[in-house]
Design a protein around this motif. Structure first.
Motif, PDB file in Angstrom:
ATOM      1  N   HIS B  62       0.825  -1.217   0.000  1.00  0.00           N
ATOM      2  CA  HIS B  62       0.000   0.000   0.000  1.00  0.00           C
ATOM      3  C   HIS B  62       0.851   1.256   0.000  1.00  0.00           C
ATOM      4  O   HIS B  62       0.568   2.223  -0.691  1.00  0.00           O
ATOM      5  N   TYR B  67      -0.248   5.053  -0.770  1.00  0.00           N
ATOM      6  CA  TYR B  67      -1.107   5.116   0.414  1.00  0.00           C
ATOM      7  C   TYR B  67      -0.227   5.333   1.634  1.00  0.00           C
ATOM      8  O   TYR B  67       0.262   4.382   2.245  1.00  0.00           O
ATOM      9  N   ASN B  70      -1.898   5.166   6.667  1.00  0.00           N
ATOM     10  CA  ASN B  70      -2.423   3.855   7.016  1.00  0.00           C
ATOM     11  C   ASN B  70      -2.862   3.881   8.467  1.00  0.00           C
ATOM     12  O   ASN B  70      -2.040   3.927   9.378  1.00  0.00           O
ATOM     13  N   HIS B 117      -6.684   2.754   4.557  1.00  0.00           N
ATOM     14  CA  HIS B 117      -5.498   3.205   3.819  1.00  0.00           C
ATOM     15  C   HIS B 117      -5.891   4.365   2.914  1.00  0.00           C
ATOM     16  O   HIS B 117      -6.821   4.237   2.128  1.00  0.00           O
TER      17      HIS B 117
END
Lengths: 152, 159
Positions: B62, B67, B70, B117
């Motif tokens: 991610h 992203y 998180n 995320h």
């Protein structure tokens, strides 16, 4: 950061959930995406090298092989590096994150059995003098670990 | 709990770093541990059917996909409401994990964990609001803990 094109995105969208369990999975993926098997292999190698894909393989359900727990510690800021190093050095610790809370160190301990997990937790507490909160999984509500990637 | 035999364990160890990127990856793994490709695939399929393997996949990172936010969202839900709450939150498409864990009073009253995320702080706030909306009155309070540093991250390790 690596620029991902449409082929990369489709590979990730389609196969972050299920890679076909067939003799030639990459050929099956290639057919679905409409490119050659060699292209799929090259793309996956590139995405892995760039760290966009962390791993291509089996994702195990927690608790189904061996035992694991989520542990949390409230570490004074000036001791964070030292304590994090102690925790990360255990081969049984597979994730270790710093988080923005009084409980600022969160890690997963996984081992063959509950006794080994408990032993690691006790040892970390004894070596650091800081309490370790034990937060084992009680119930897993999620069915599919896949994740909706928003490309924009 | 499922018991793995020695061959299952060897197969898990051989694949835990990932499948080799060759046309016939299961055959390559099978050869390394001295079984046939068909047996390796049958054993993986059995572990999948039993639920030990959740999926075989290209697991995206991610963070590398942009992203950077998180969040571990943690909710204080009454024990009697946990099944309804967990089911509602797990159904949200952006939640990647949703677990019940024990609370540790008085410091830690939160019993439902959901990972979200996002690419920026504002989107992350929006997702937290969506989880809150899905829970409604079932939530008695929550905190969101963002990861500020990944200190260690590896896959499953069996030795």
């Amino acid at each position: 950061m690596l620029v991902l094109d449409d082929i990369d995105r489709r590979l990730l969208d389609l196969y972050q959930r299920d890679l076909p369990l067939v003799a030639r999975p990459f050929a099956a993926m290639a057919e679905a995406v409409g490119v050659g098997e060699d292209i799929v292999l090259a793309r996956l190698a590139r995405l892995s090298e760039a760290g966009v894909i962390s791993r291509i393989g089996a994702v195990f359900r927690p608790h189904r092989c061996g035992h694991s727990t989520l542990a949390a510690m409230a570490v004074p800021a000036e001791r964070l590096e030292e304590v994090a190093a102690v925790v990360s050095a255990y081969p049984q610790v597979n994730h270790n994150y710093q988080r923005d809370h009084t409980l600022n160190l969160w890690f997963v301990i996984a081992a063959a059995d509950a006794a080994e997990v408990a032993a690691v937790m006790t040892e970390i507490k004894d070596r650091t003098g800081i309490a370790v909160l034990d937060l084992p999984l009680i119930e897993d509500f999620h069915i599919d670990l896949g994740f909706d990637i928003r490309w924009s | 709990m499922i018991d793995f035999d020695a061959v299952d364990r060897a197969l898990i160890v051989a694949t835990q770093e990932g499948l080799p990127l060759v046309p016939q990856p299961y055959a390559a793994v099978a050869e390394a541990i001295g079984i046939s490709a068909a047996e390796a695939m049958a054993r993986l399929r059995r572990m999948q059917d039993s639920g030990a393997i959740r999926r075989i996949a290209a697991v995206p990172n991610h963070y590398a996909l942009g992203y950077r936010f998180n969040g571990m969202t943690c909710w204080d839900v009454a024990d009697g409401d946990i099944a309804a709450a967990g089911t509602a939150v797990a159904a949200l498409p952006f939640v990647s994990h949703c677990y019940q864990r024990p609370r540790h009073l008085p410091d830690w009253p939160y019993s439902l964990f959901a990972m979200i995320h996002a690419k920026d702080a504002e989107s992350a706030e929006g997702l937290v609001a969506e989880v809150a909306a899905a829970l409604g009155d079932l939530s008695r309070g929550h905190v969101v803990l963002f990861s500020t540093r990944i200190l260690k991250k590896t896959g499953l390790r069996l030795s």
